[in-house]
Design a protein around this motif. Structure first.
Motif, mmCIF file in Angstrom:
data_model
loop_
_atom_site.group_PDB
_atom_site.id
_atom_site.type_symbol
_atom_site.label_atom_id
_atom_site.label_comp_id
_atom_site.label_asym_id
_atom_site.label_seq_id
_atom_site.Cartn_x
_atom_site.Cartn_y
_atom_site.Cartn_z
ATOM 1 N N HIS A 22 14.050 -42.713 6.535
ATOM 2 C CA HIS A 22 14.555 -41.170 6.503
ATOM 3 C C HIS A 22 15.593 -40.830 5.450
ATOM 4 O O HIS A 22 15.496 -39.934 4.596
ATOM 5 C CB HIS A 22 15.258 -40.793 7.783
ATOM 6 C CG HIS A 22 14.490 -40.670 8.958
ATOM 7 N ND1 HIS A 22 14.891 -41.211 9.798
ATOM 8 C CD2 HIS A 22 13.116 -40.530 9.124
ATOM 9 C CE1 HIS A 22 14.081 -41.463 11.092
ATOM 10 N NE2 HIS A 22 13.226 -41.103 10.872
ATOM 11 N N ARG A 52 10.400 -45.197 10.197
ATOM 12 C CA ARG A 52 10.291 -44.868 9.047
ATOM 13 C C ARG A 52 11.575 -44.855 8.251
ATOM 14 O O ARG A 52 12.211 -43.880 9.174
ATOM 15 C CB ARG A 52 8.536 -44.221 9.117
ATOM 16 C CG ARG A 52 7.614 -43.556 9.669
ATOM 17 C CD ARG A 52 6.762 -42.200 9.162
ATOM 18 N NE ARG A 52 7.691 -41.540 10.650
ATOM 19 C CZ ARG A 52 7.604 -40.439 10.955
ATOM 20 N NH1 ARG A 52 6.036 -39.813 10.173
ATOM 21 N NH2 ARG A 52 7.865 -39.724 11.649
ATOM 22 N N THR A 112 10.792 -36.130 5.676
ATOM 23 C CA THR A 112 10.346 -37.815 5.869
ATOM 24 C C THR A 112 9.125 -37.876 6.909
ATOM 25 O O THR A 112 7.705 -37.813 6.415
ATOM 26 C CB THR A 112 10.986 -38.611 6.547
ATOM 27 O OG1 THR A 112 11.934 -39.565 6.034
ATOM 28 C CG2 THR A 112 10.303 -40.185 6.476
ATOM 29 N N HIS A 113 9.126 -36.463 7.730
ATOM 30 C CA HIS A 113 7.869 -36.893 8.090
ATOM 31 C C HIS A 113 6.255 -35.287 8.074
ATOM 32 O O HIS A 113 5.378 -36.313 7.678
ATOM 33 C CB HIS A 113 7.908 -36.040 9.988
ATOM 34 C CG HIS A 113 6.352 -36.132 10.601
ATOM 35 N ND1 HIS A 113 6.145 -37.165 11.041
ATOM 36 C CD2 HIS A 113 5.948 -34.556 11.151
ATOM 37 C CE1 HIS A 113 4.834 -36.691 11.744
ATOM 38 N NE2 HIS A 113 4.472 -35.491 12.002
ATOM 39 N N PHE A 157 17.115 -43.152 13.595
ATOM 40 C CA PHE A 157 17.690 -42.402 11.853
ATOM 41 C C PHE A 157 17.716 -44.241 11.378
ATOM 42 O O PHE A 157 18.138 -44.818 11.973
ATOM 43 C CB PHE A 157 19.626 -42.144 11.991
ATOM 44 C CG PHE A 157 19.513 -41.287 10.236
ATOM 45 C CD1 PHE A 157 18.327 -39.994 9.779
ATOM 46 C CD2 PHE A 157 20.162 -41.891 9.933
ATOM 47 C CE1 PHE A 157 18.522 -39.670 8.663
ATOM 48 C CE2 PHE A 157 20.162 -40.924 8.514
ATOM 49 C CZ PHE A 157 19.699 -40.119 8.504
ATOM 50 N N LEU A 192 16.744 -34.891 6.703
ATOM 51 C CA LEU A 192 15.793 -35.718 6.658
ATOM 52 C C LEU A 192 14.967 -36.409 7.153
ATOM 53 O O LEU A 192 13.434 -36.737 6.543
ATOM 54 C CB LEU A 192 17.030 -36.705 5.923
ATOM 55 C CG LEU A 192 17.651 -36.992 5.225
ATOM 56 C CD1 LEU A 192 19.389 -37.047 6.028
ATOM 57 C CD2 LEU A 192 17.306 -36.770 3.618
ATOM 58 N N ARG A 193 14.658 -35.602 8.658
ATOM 59 C CA ARG A 193 13.951 -37.001 9.371
ATOM 60 C C ARG A 193 12.286 -35.272 9.238
ATOM 61 O O ARG A 193 11.296 -36.398 8.734
ATOM 62 C CB ARG A 193 14.166 -36.971 11.543
ATOM 63 C CG ARG A 193 15.533 -38.187 11.159
ATOM 64 C CD ARG A 193 15.966 -37.621 12.197
ATOM 65 N NE ARG A 193 15.549 -36.884 13.042
ATOM 66 C CZ ARG A 193 15.135 -38.020 14.338
ATOM 67 N NH1 ARG A 193 14.947 -39.045 15.070
ATOM 68 N NH2 ARG A 193 14.100 -36.686 14.801
#
Length: 558
Positions: free
Chosen positions: A177, A175, A318-319, A71, A314-315
């Motif tokens: 998140h 990346r 983001t993706h 995270f 959230l992850r």
């Protein structure tokens, strides 16, 4: 529909070999196997017994726990708003780090990764801080380093995806998140820097605005401040992260929490015993603020929404949203599309060949331009070298002619000097011959000179012998010519005064002159000749005298 069972495939092959043509559905029905399909018309087939794929969630959980989770949090805000303190409070630990100063020349991003363990779940936490954000006088480009950092993480993940041999299961996903944007508790409105930065970040990361150090303003001011921030974000088109409402299990709590945005939080690592337990507080002269007390601040709401409820969302956002947007834009820049102009599926191989041919064409064009440029520069350089060579030849000819002229002048001067030396030697020889002859005749004329001494006058200057006196510059000026001189070479004779016992006569003045002196003036010579010349001038006087010419006619020997 596609059977996923090897028995169905084997049976279909056997029946086809026997000349019986059956569909896959017939085979599955013959074997009494369930049909797995997608889309409309898919039938649900009940199972006769326990199969075991209900353990798939447990398998995913075990696999995820063994691999661990990651995270990444980005903390954006001005220096001194308590970003590091809030991170320590959120994860109940003390992260290493030094406090930033307000003297940074620009915005710098510092990334620190930590391995955390809670029960049997491991978390690789990355905290990125914006050092120096908002400390410059010119804040126009303060957001640019943050955007470039987020794009760099997307680009690194994209390059890993495009590799032939990918290792995404072992790749550390860097990346971002979640972005916690810290707002200063001014109580008035958002700063222009905050609006511009959040507008630039909302399409690249999940932005969660929070009011830092919310205990600096009163409750009523805080409520008005939240309303003001929300209205400004909506009016400027800033899309902040909204907690998901599609999951029924968390839809109600997320809907409630969306109404509390932006969260007003307080961070502190100081603990104080209140009642029977230790709590994190901030102590003031007027009282104590409890960090985990929802009546004092929204810290508990932030922790629940960020970590305990929506971390996986959230992850996923983001993706599936931000990274996919970046990936699509990048691939479109590279020339890849989903469909061609005829709305047909676009082949990756055809795209590759087209881009390759385009690249080769551009490469050949550049090579031709560089070749022409090289030829042009070579020609220009050759012209410059020829011009320089021409100038050198002209300069050489000019110097050569000048050298010849100087050489000719020196030869002429040398010839002239040689002639003068020869003439001098001849004169010297003649003078020596005359001097020797005069010495021989000197004895016979001694008596004669003694007799004539009373009529003529003897002038002696520096032991020089006077040979003759004759008129050269008019009636009143005469030259004394010496045939020999005892002075050394380069030494001058000095003026002498001599007396004359009778008066001299001047043609322009017939008055009688008393006996006066005759002044002898020297002339500077370099003794290149054997004679020395002096000028005789008459002193003032008015005594008549016979004609000087008649008296001084002839040789005067001293």
């Amino acid at each position: 529909m596609r059977p996923r069972f090897p028995e169905a495939s084997y049976m279909a092959c056997v029946l086809c070999h026997q000349g019986i043509v059956l569909s896959s559905l017939h085979v599955l029905a013959y074997l009494n196997l369930p049909i797995i399909c997608k889309g409309e018309g898919c039938r649900t087939v009940p199972l006769a017994g326990h199969v075991g794929f209900d353990s798939l969630p447990d398998q995913l959980v075990n696999q995820s726990i063994s691999q661990g989770f990651c995270f990444n949090i980005l903390c954006v805000g001005e220096t001194g708003l308590g970003k590091s303190t809030l991170m320590d409070t959120l994860f109940n630990t003390k992260f290493e780090g030094e406090p930033a100063t307000h003297t940074q020349p620009g915005v710098q991003l510092q990334s620190n990764t930590y391995d955390l363990q809670e029960s049997n779940v491991g978390l690789k936490l990355t905290i990125v801080s914006t050092v120096g954000f908002g400390d410059q006088i010119n804040k126009e480009d303060s957001y640019r380093p943050i955007v470039e950092f987020i794009d760099a993480q997307f680009e690194a993940y994209l390059q890993e995806e495009l590799k032939i041999r990918r290792l995404l299961h072992n790749y550390h996903d860097s990346r971002i998140h979640a972005c916690l944007y810290f707002i200063a508790p001014t109580g008035h409105s958002l700063k222009s820097l905050d609006l511009v930065t959040m507008k630039k970040l909302d399409s690249k990361v999940n932005v969660i605005p929070i009011i830092a150090k919310s205990d600096a303003i009163s409750k009523s001011e805080l409520t008005k401040f939240k309303i003001k921030i929300t209205s400004e974000l909506v009016s400027n088109g800033v899309q902040i992260y909204q907690f998901p409402m599609d999951d029924e299990a968390v839809a109600e709590v997320n809907g409630t929490m969306n109404a509390h945005l932006p969260f007003a939080v307080i961070g502190s690592t100081e603990e104080l015993k209140i009642g029977n337990k230790m709590v994190k507080v901030r102590q003031y002269p007027w009282g104590t603020v409890q960090v985990e007390n929802e009546a004092h601040c929204d810290f508990v709401k932030l922790r629940e929404m960020l970590i305990r409820v929506n971390m996986e969302d959230l992850r996923e956002q983001t993706h599936s949203r931000h990274y996919e947007l970046y990936r699509r834009c990048k691939l479109e820049e590279m020339g890849f599309k989903d469909t061609d102009p005829d709305s047909k599926p676009f082949s990756l191989q055809e795209t590759y060949e087209a881009k390759r041919n385009e690249f080769l064409g551009e490469l050949q064009k550049k090579e031709e331009e560089m070749r022409q440029m090289f030829v042009q520069r070579v020609k220009e350089k050759e012209a410059e070298l020829k011009e320089a060579e021409k100038e050198l030849h002209e300069k050489f000819d000019r110097l050569k002619k000048l050298h010849q002229d100087e050489k000719k002048k020196l030869e002429d001067k040398k010839k002239s000097l040689d002639d003068e030396v020869n003439a001098f030697k001849q004169r010297k020889t003649a003078a020596e011959l005359l001097q020797s002859q005069g010495s021989q005749a000197g004895g016979s004329q001694t008596l004669k000179r003694d007799k004539e001494k009373k009529n003529f006058y003897c002038f002696t200057v520096n032991s020089a012998v006077c040979c003759m006196l004759h008129e050269t510059q008019g009636p009143a000026f005469f030259n004394l010519v010496f045939s020999s001189c005892t002075k050394s070479k380069g030494e001058d004779c000095h003026c002498r005064r001599v007396r004359v016992p009778y008066c001299l006569k001047s043609e322009t003045n017939q008055f009688p002159l008393p006996p006066k002196c005759v002044r002898i003036h020297t002339h500077t010579h370099t003794h290149t000749h054997t004679t020395q010349v002096f000028t005789v001038s008459l002193c003032p006087g008015k005594t008549p005298s016979p004609d000087l010419r008649g008296i001084l006619n002839g040789s005067v020997l001293c």
